[in-house]
Design a protein around this motif. Structure first.
Motif, PDB file in Angstrom:
ATOM      1  N   ASP A  59       0.842  -1.037   0.001  1.00  0.00           N
ATOM      2  CA  ASP A  59      -0.134  -0.123  -0.021  1.00  0.00           C
ATOM      3  C   ASP A  59       0.893   1.227  -0.073  1.00  0.00           C
ATOM      4  O   ASP A  59       1.337   1.588   0.973  1.00  0.00           O
ATOM      5  CB  ASP A  59      -0.860   0.098   1.174  1.00  0.00           C
ATOM      6  CG  ASP A  59      -1.655   1.075   1.182  1.00  0.00           C
ATOM      7  OD1 ASP A  59      -2.190   1.580   0.254  1.00  0.00           O
ATOM      8  OD2 ASP A  59      -2.368   1.682   2.418  1.00  0.00           O
ATOM      9  N   ASP A  62       3.942   1.408   2.485  1.00  0.00           N
ATOM     10  CA  ASP A  62       4.006   0.458   3.431  1.00  0.00           C
ATOM     11  C   ASP A  62       3.634  -0.997   2.709  1.00  0.00           C
ATOM     12  O   ASP A  62       3.368  -1.171   1.547  1.00  0.00           O
ATOM     13  CB  ASP A  62       2.552   0.662   4.052  1.00  0.00           C
ATOM     14  CG  ASP A  62       2.566   1.918   4.876  1.00  0.00           C
ATOM     15  OD1 ASP A  62       3.758   2.582   5.005  1.00  0.00           O
ATOM     16  OD2 ASP A  62       1.452   2.530   5.150  1.00  0.00           O
ATOM     17  N   ILE A  64       2.486  -4.829   3.943  1.00  0.00           N
ATOM     18  CA  ILE A  64       1.698  -5.632   4.966  1.00  0.00           C
ATOM     19  C   ILE A  64       2.412  -7.210   4.762  1.00  0.00           C
ATOM     20  O   ILE A  64       2.579  -7.835   3.969  1.00  0.00           O
ATOM     21  CB  ILE A  64       0.118  -5.807   4.896  1.00  0.00           C
ATOM     22  CG1 ILE A  64      -0.094  -4.467   4.809  1.00  0.00           C
ATOM     23  CG2 ILE A  64      -0.522  -6.625   5.708  1.00  0.00           C
ATOM     24  CD1 ILE A  64      -1.683  -4.138   4.705  1.00  0.00           C
ATOM     25  N   ARG A  74       2.077  -3.972   9.693  1.00  0.00           N
ATOM     26  CA  ARG A  74       2.490  -3.237   8.671  1.00  0.00           C
ATOM     27  C   ARG A  74       3.834  -2.397   8.980  1.00  0.00           C
ATOM     28  O   ARG A  74       4.073  -2.172  10.059  1.00  0.00           O
ATOM     29  CB  ARG A  74       1.321  -1.978   8.840  1.00  0.00           C
ATOM     30  CG  ARG A  74       1.462  -0.981   7.759  1.00  0.00           C
ATOM     31  CD  ARG A  74       0.259   0.201   7.723  1.00  0.00           C
ATOM     32  NE  ARG A  74      -1.166  -0.229   7.530  1.00  0.00           N
ATOM     33  CZ  ARG A  74      -1.397  -0.379   6.159  1.00  0.00           C
ATOM     34  NH1 ARG A  74      -1.008   0.231   5.076  1.00  0.00           N
ATOM     35  NH2 ARG A  74      -2.596  -0.919   6.011  1.00  0.00           N
TER      36      ARG A  74
END
Length: 111
Positions: A59, A62, A64, A74
């Motif tokens: 994301d 980021d 995960i 995260r």
């Protein structure tokens, strides 16, 4: 001519410093950024703190990571230290192999 000869060692020192320290560090930094940008879901990675996990989603900046079944955390991409290849033993396995070799005289036999 005397002035040039007096600053020549200083110039030589700067050039050597650049080629031995700055250039290799910059190359390692670019390789790390390239590795972090090429992460895809399913990739097994190790963070800079030594935590192993599998990338489940990305994301923006980021990542995960699934560190255990159904446990996700995260992380920032910059915290990913390296990609772990499937055939590469993890740190715990390396330590177990070293302990086994120490206890049996280095023969590697498990009796």
């Amino acid at each position: 001519m005397d002035q040039i000869m007096s600053i020549a060692p200083l110039i030589l020192l700067v050039v050597v410093f650049y080629f031995l320290l700055i250039r290799p560090q910059r190359k390692r930094q670019q390789e790390a950024i390239q590795m972090q940008n090429s992460l895809t879901p399913g990739t097994r990675v190790m963070t800079t703190t030594g935590l192993f996990g599998t990338v489940t989603a990305i994301d923006n900046e980021d990542v995960i990571l699934e560190i255990a079944p159904n446990i996700e955390t995260r992380w920032v991409k910059a915290a990913i230290g390296r990609v772990v290849t499937p055939g590469e033993p993890v740190a715990d396995e390396k330590a177990d192999e070293a302990d086994t070799a120490d206890h049996d005289g280095g023969q590697g036999n498990k009796s």
